[in-house]
Every structure is written in C-alpha cells, then in structure tokens.
Design a protein around this motif. Sequence first.
Motif, PDB file in Angstrom:
ATOM      1  N   MET A   1     -11.944   9.953 -24.126  1.00 59.00           N
ATOM      2  CA  MET A   1     -13.305  10.493 -23.992  1.00 59.00           C
ATOM      3  C   MET A   1     -13.324  11.975 -24.366  1.00 59.00           C
ATOM      4  SD  MET A   1     -14.901   7.820 -23.029  1.00 59.00           S
ATOM      5  CE  MET A   1     -16.501   8.377 -22.422  1.00 59.00           C
ATOM      6  N   GLU A   2     -14.549  12.520 -24.404  1.00 56.95           N
ATOM      7  CA  GLU A   2     -14.662  13.932 -24.758  1.00 56.95           C
ATOM      8  C   GLU A   2     -14.272  14.829 -23.602  1.00 56.95           C
ATOM      9  OE1 GLU A   2     -17.106  11.669 -24.278  1.00 56.95           O
ATOM     10  OE2 GLU A   2     -19.064  12.653 -24.391  1.00 56.95           O
TER      11      GLU A   2
ATOM     12  N   GLU B   1     -12.585  31.767 -30.789  1.00 59.31           N
ATOM     13  CA  GLU B   1     -11.761  30.593 -30.531  1.00 59.31           C
ATOM     14  C   GLU B   1     -11.391  30.525 -29.063  1.00 59.31           C
ATOM     15  OE1 GLU B   1      -8.262  30.886 -32.817  1.00 59.31           O
ATOM     16  OE2 GLU B   1      -7.252  29.177 -31.910  1.00 59.31           O
TER      17      GLU B   1
ATOM     18  N   PHE C   1      -6.208  26.820 -25.612  1.00 57.04           N
ATOM     19  CA  PHE C   1      -6.019  25.818 -24.569  1.00 57.04           C
ATOM     20  C   PHE C   1      -4.593  25.807 -24.036  1.00 57.04           C
ATOM     21  CE2 PHE C   1      -9.899  23.336 -24.311  1.00 57.04           C
ATOM     22  CZ  PHE C   1     -10.589  23.802 -25.415  1.00 57.04           C
TER      23      PHE C   1
ATOM     24  N   PHE D   1     -17.504  23.871 -34.672  1.00 52.86           N
ATOM     25  CA  PHE D   1     -16.060  24.002 -34.783  1.00 52.86           C
ATOM     26  C   PHE D   1     -15.424  22.621 -34.940  1.00 52.86           C
ATOM     27  CE2 PHE D   1     -15.790  28.351 -33.001  1.00 52.86           C
ATOM     28  CZ  PHE D   1     -17.021  28.448 -32.385  1.00 52.86           C
TER      29      PHE D   1
ATOM     30  N   TYR E   1     -11.728  21.158 -33.683  1.00 56.25           N
ATOM     31  CA  TYR E   1     -10.467  21.361 -32.994  1.00 56.25           C
ATOM     32  C   TYR E   1      -9.573  20.157 -33.287  1.00 56.25           C
ATOM     33  CZ  TYR E   1     -11.850  25.404 -30.207  1.00 56.25           C
ATOM     34  OH  TYR E   1     -12.218  26.666 -29.805  1.00 56.25           O
TER      35      TYR E   1
ATOM     36  N   LEU F   1      -4.419  21.275 -27.776  1.00 56.58           N
ATOM     37  CA  LEU F   1      -5.660  21.342 -28.528  1.00 56.58           C
ATOM     38  C   LEU F   1      -5.765  22.738 -29.146  1.00 56.58           C
ATOM     39  CD1 LEU F   1      -8.216  19.621 -29.053  1.00 56.58           C
ATOM     40  CD2 LEU F   1      -9.226  20.734 -27.058  1.00 56.58           C
TER      41      LEU F   1
ATOM     42  N   LEU G   1      -7.767  25.271 -32.440  1.00 57.66           N
ATOM     43  CA  LEU G   1      -8.848  25.381 -33.409  1.00 57.66           C
ATOM     44  C   LEU G   1      -8.337  25.055 -34.805  1.00 57.66           C
ATOM     45  CD1 LEU G   1     -11.797  26.342 -33.972  1.00 57.66           C
ATOM     46  CD2 LEU G   1     -10.813  28.588 -34.434  1.00 57.66           C
TER      47      LEU G   1
ATOM     48  N   TYR H   1     -11.518  16.823 -32.819  1.00 55.45           N
ATOM     49  CA  TYR H   1     -12.727  16.973 -32.013  1.00 55.45           C
ATOM     50  C   TYR H   1     -13.695  17.934 -32.692  1.00 55.45           C
ATOM     51  CZ  TYR H   1     -10.051  14.965 -28.129  1.00 55.45           C
ATOM     52  OH  TYR H   1      -9.296  14.155 -27.328  1.00 55.45           O
TER      53      TYR H   1
ATOM     54  N   PHE I   1     -18.121  19.248 -26.660  1.00 53.03           N
ATOM     55  CA  PHE I   1     -17.228  18.475 -27.522  1.00 53.03           C
ATOM     56  C   PHE I   1     -17.757  17.067 -27.794  1.00 53.03           C
ATOM     57  CE2 PHE I   1     -13.320  20.891 -28.004  1.00 53.03           C
ATOM     58  CZ  PHE I   1     -13.417  21.850 -27.016  1.00 53.03           C
ATOM     59  N   GLY I   2     -17.398  16.539 -28.971  1.00 53.45           N
ATOM     60  CA  GLY I   2     -17.581  15.128 -29.232  1.00 53.45           C
ATOM     61  C   GLY I   2     -16.436  14.342 -28.616  1.00 53.45           C
ATOM     62  N   GLN I   3     -16.506  13.024 -28.754  1.00 50.46           N
ATOM     63  CA  GLN I   3     -15.512  12.147 -28.137  1.00 50.46           C
ATOM     64  C   GLN I   3     -14.182  12.170 -28.858  1.00 50.46           C
ATOM     65  OE1 GLN I   3     -17.555   8.289 -27.921  1.00 50.46           O
ATOM     66  NE2 GLN I   3     -17.469   8.502 -25.697  1.00 50.46           N
TER      67      GLN I   3
END
Lengths: 114, 110
Positions: free
Chosen positions: A41-42, A102, A105, B34, B36, B44, B46, B86, B100-102
């Motif tokens: 999932m997102e 940016e 993560f 963006f 990613y 994750l 960019l 993503y 974010f998308g899935q």
Amino acid sequence: EADIYQTPRYLVIGTGKKITLECSQTMGHDKMYWYQQDPGMELHLIHYSYGVNSTEKGDLSSESTVSRIRTEHFPLTLESARPSHTSQYLCASSPLAGVYNEQFFGPGTRLTVL
Amino acid sequence: AQRVTQPEKLLSVFKGAPVELKCNYSYSGSPELFWYVQYSRQRLQLLLRHISRESIKGFTADLNKGETSFHLKKPFAQEEDSAMYYCALITVQGAQKLVFGQGTRLTINP
C-alpha cells in the motif's frame, strides 16, 4: 556521516505493551516526518514536525504520539500496542527552507503486534 | 482533496524495452510532483522531481496538467531498474506534505 537512523529495525511484541520507535537524524534538518505503510500500500503521513516543540498530526489518524524535544530526535510512541498497529513505520527528514526539498528516509521499523 | 493514483501495482518488461510507469493525480492547486524509488533492501529515495526538469538514470517524467498525469518513462530498461516506484505530490498550501501513490513494482526481465 549525515544519515537518518531508525531503531529497532524489527519488533515483535504482544498486545497491550507500550513501545517507542526511535528516529534520529544527523542531517541537520528541521522538518521530520513519520509515515505508516501497510504491505503493498501507499505511505501515509501520520505525524510531522517543523522543529523543536512542534508536532502535528498527519493525514492518517493514528493512536501513536510523537515528541520533538531535540532537533535530531523524533520518537514515536504507542501507549498500548494492538494487532491493528502492525505495519512498517518510516521516518523522514527534510530541510526547513524551500517547499520542494527532497525528503530523506530512514530504513524503517517493521512492527508486528501479536 | 489531493490524491495520487498509480494504476499498475506490477509491471514487467524485458531488458532493452521501453518502460512507462503511470501516475495520475488530483489536486486543486498547482502541483509539484516527484518520483521516489526503493531498490531491493535499500531505503526509499528520490529519483526525480518535476521542478528540476531532470533526467536521472535515463528516466524522465513530464507533467501533463490537462491529463493530470506525471508518467515516468525510460526508453531502454535495464535490469538494475527493477524496484518499487512511488509517485508523490507535495501540498504547497499550508503544511508541505508528500502524498504518495500505492506504488508500482517494476521487474526487468533479462
């Protein structure tokens, strides 16, 4: 070396336990974020902070809480873990200045609540 | 409300073939978008951002406001492109948050 750290990387814990997921960064960033991601999932933003003593809830409602007492540290706490909290938690940071910066993560914490 | 849709959860192409990962968005303001990427066992990170108009690792993405799309393209896929991709937009008004998308899992077959 500038980096963003998350501990633990994996955590399996029983229902009702209190847990704290740690996130620290040596990037010198003011903004920090917590995302929750279920498998396939997102990512959903659950908390963010613009700096010390600043915390805001994200788009996804979460029973977790956060604190920002030091610039480099942004821990997430669950007072009483439940199986519905099983997920991956990602911490991120970005500079304060600029809108389109940016986000960097961390490696993530995979939490399983039994 | 802002939303990002990636219609393909899985995409598989052969090495050397063109690849296109689709991304559509809905946002009332002027979006910044963006891509990613997450390679196996990596974080994750960019890949590229619309505002920079850049090409990274051979990938490009064009913002089409009429179709509200930001598809990611590469003319000749390489095996090392296999990863999770993503698409995301940033909300410019108020708190600047990434949506974010899935995600699309891209597999490049040899």
